[in-house]
Write an enzyme that holds these catalytic residues in place. Structure first.
Site, PDB file in Angstrom:
ATOM      1  CB  THR A 195      -0.997  -0.042   1.076  1.00  0.00           C
ATOM      2  OG1 THR A 195      -1.727  -1.227   1.182  1.00  0.00           O
ATOM      3  CG2 THR A 195      -1.904   1.259   1.329  1.00  0.00           C
ATOM      4  CG  HIS A 234      21.208  31.889  12.222  1.00  0.00           C
ATOM      5  ND1 HIS A 234      19.633  31.955  12.569  1.00  0.00           N
ATOM      6  CD2 HIS A 234      21.609  33.058  11.725  1.00  0.00           C
ATOM      7  CE1 HIS A 234      19.455  33.095  12.319  1.00  0.00           C
ATOM      8  NE2 HIS A 234      20.436  33.794  11.741  1.00  0.00           N
TER       9      HIS A 234
END
Ligand code: NAI
Length: 462
Positions: A40, A438
């Site tokens: 599936t 960052h």
């Protein structure tokens, strides 16, 4: 009569992974699959959904780009091309599994199989396969509700929705669970007006999610123009000339073009010979297993959606690896469902691992909770993705992280750092003290951990 060490019934993410791991460890393994390899997940679930999720994200990005000075003409959608691209993605992965199985020396038997004894599988080809051990990895089927039969042209199962043959102008979705909401997201982006009808007081109630997470999603979905009705039972429908009228138990009538039914999945455990061998199932059809995934018959194991627990591809694969290692090495790694992350592909995405704050409290734990909003992350603003937040729940005594929930852009990718933290028993300090680059989205997890410790820099600590 064929003979092997391990016969795996079902070639989905539980079965094929189990067979490959068993073969790596020196067992002769065979996989019996009547349909496509990959089950599936690859063929009618995770992969086609995610292909359509990413394709339709382009549509929503294009329609919003004007706000930042980039304008496109209204996009056109070629459904045939979209469907064949999605089918190619699926086919590439299915071919890949075929290659992996063959390179690992796993025999693939293309047939339907059923247990005929505790060590034998009878095949639809008429052959028989005997094995020292059998693993049942037959997965699950979509639940049907009698008033909404899938053979009616106006009624869709999730398989029908994933063929993307048409874009209904108005689409009603019965079931505000994971499948209903993922397909609601895709069809809303394709241009359908979407109505979600949920029986219970809340959407996504089968997942252990914080109320704040669910209400954030609900707000976002309704802001995009979807209608969500909770506490509402879909009762019946009537066909009119070129539309259908869906009736709910409160007496309301909704005119729509198609009705998608997504009310859950049930284990595919009928007609595979369980009774003949004395393998016990519970009242909902799940195969009963012990902590090692062994059934009531010692030579037979069961994994994935066929046994109780989260119905998730990565849980099935993890089950498969545990069983293969148990059989080859004689011991079973302990496992807990709390360690299995879940990712829900809505807009925004939701991902979680471990326990929610409510579940931790219900288990009698004193908790520390930290949050951090996407709106305070430079990277998220630059991506125009300010919705959502990170939430970390930790034990207030030893600061061990018990659970993380993320709702926001790329939550499905962001959760893996949290999954390591929960699995390895890491503390808030371990995440807070690790330097995160960052500007990136994972900074939100670090800030949420800092917030729980009262030392977030970019949020006001409570
Ligand atoms: P689900 O159990 O998540 O949701 C079904 C919903 O339908 C429930 O909220 C239920 O209350 C509601 N419902 C039932 N009968 C109803 C009725 N007559 N009228 C209105 N609402 C009704 O099941 P779903 O979404 O079909 O998914 C099946 C399984 O597949 C789940 O275990 C899910 O976790 C898994 N799955 C997970 C994915 C992911 O993690 N990204 C993606 C797809 C499936």
């Amino acid at each position: 009569m064929m003979k092997t060490d391990l016969a795996v019934l079902g070639g989905g993410p539980g079965g094929y992974v189990c067979a490959i791991r068993a073969a790596q460890l020196g067992l002769r393994a065979a996989v019996i699959e009547e349909q496509a390899l990959g089950g599936t997940c690859l063929n009618w679930g995770c992969i086609p959904t995610k292909a359509l999720f990413s394709a339709t994200k382009l549509l929503s990005q294009a329609s919003e780009a004007e706000d930042i000075g980039i304008a496109f003409d209204s996009p056109t959608i070629d459904l045939q091309k979209l469907a064949s691209w999605k089918n190619r993605v699926v086919a590439t992965l299915v071919d890949g599994i075929d290659t992996l199985l063959s390179k690992n020396g796993v025999e693939v038997i293309r047939a339907r199989g059923a247990l005929s004894s505790q060590r034998e599988i009878v095949l639809s080809t008429g052959d028989r396969l005997t094995a020292d051990h059998i693993v049942i990895a037959t997965g699950s089927d979509t639940v049907q509700i009698p008033p909404f039969p899938f053979d009616h042209p106006a009624i869709w199962s999730s398989d029908d929705a994933l063929t993307v043959r048409e874009i209904p102008e108005r689409l009603a979705i019965i079931g505000g669970g994971v499948i209903g909401l993922e397909l609601a997201t895709i069809y809303q982006r394709l241009g359908s007006r979407v109505l979600v009808i949920e029986l219970l007081p809340e959407i996504l109630s089968t997942a252990d999610l914080d109320r704040r997470t669910v209400s954030t999603l609900k707000r976002s979905m309704t802001n995009k123009g979807m209608t969500i009705l909770t506490n509402t039972a879909a009762e019946s429908f009537e066909t009119q000339d070129d539309y259908v009228v869906l009736k709910t138990a409160d007496g309301a009538q909704h005119c729509v073009d198609r009705i998608l039914v997504a009310v859950g999945r049930r284990p595919r455990t009928r007609d595979i010979g369980l009774e003949a061998c004395g393998i016990e199932v519970d009242e909902r059809g799940f195969i009963r297993v012990n902590d090692s995934l062994q059934t009531s018959v010692p030579t037979v194991y069961a994994i994935g959606d066929a046994v109780p627990g989260p119905m998730l591809a990565h849980k099935a694969s993890s089950d498969g690896i545990r069983v293969a290692e148990t059989l080859a090495q004689g011991h079973c790694q302990p496992s807990s469902y709390d360690l299995i992350p879940q990712a829900i592909f809505t807009d925004p995405e939701i991902a979680s691992v471990g326990v929610s704050e409510a579940a931790a409290k219900a288990a009698g734990k004193a908790t520390l909770v930290g949050r951090f909003p996407f709106a305070a992350l430079g990277k998220a603003l630059g991506m125009r993705e300010p919705d959502g937040f990170f939430q970390v729940v930790a034990d207030s005594e030893d600061h061990r992280i018990l659970g993380v929930q993320i709702i926001g852009a790329e939550a499905s990718d962001l959760i893996s750092e949290a999954a390591i933290a929960v699995q390895s028993g890491l503390t808030l300090e371990a995440i807070a003290d690790a330097i995160h680059p960052h500007p990136t989205l994972p900074e939100g997890l670090k800030e949420a951990a800092e917030n729980a410790l009262g030392r977030s820099i970019h949020a006001i600590n409570r």
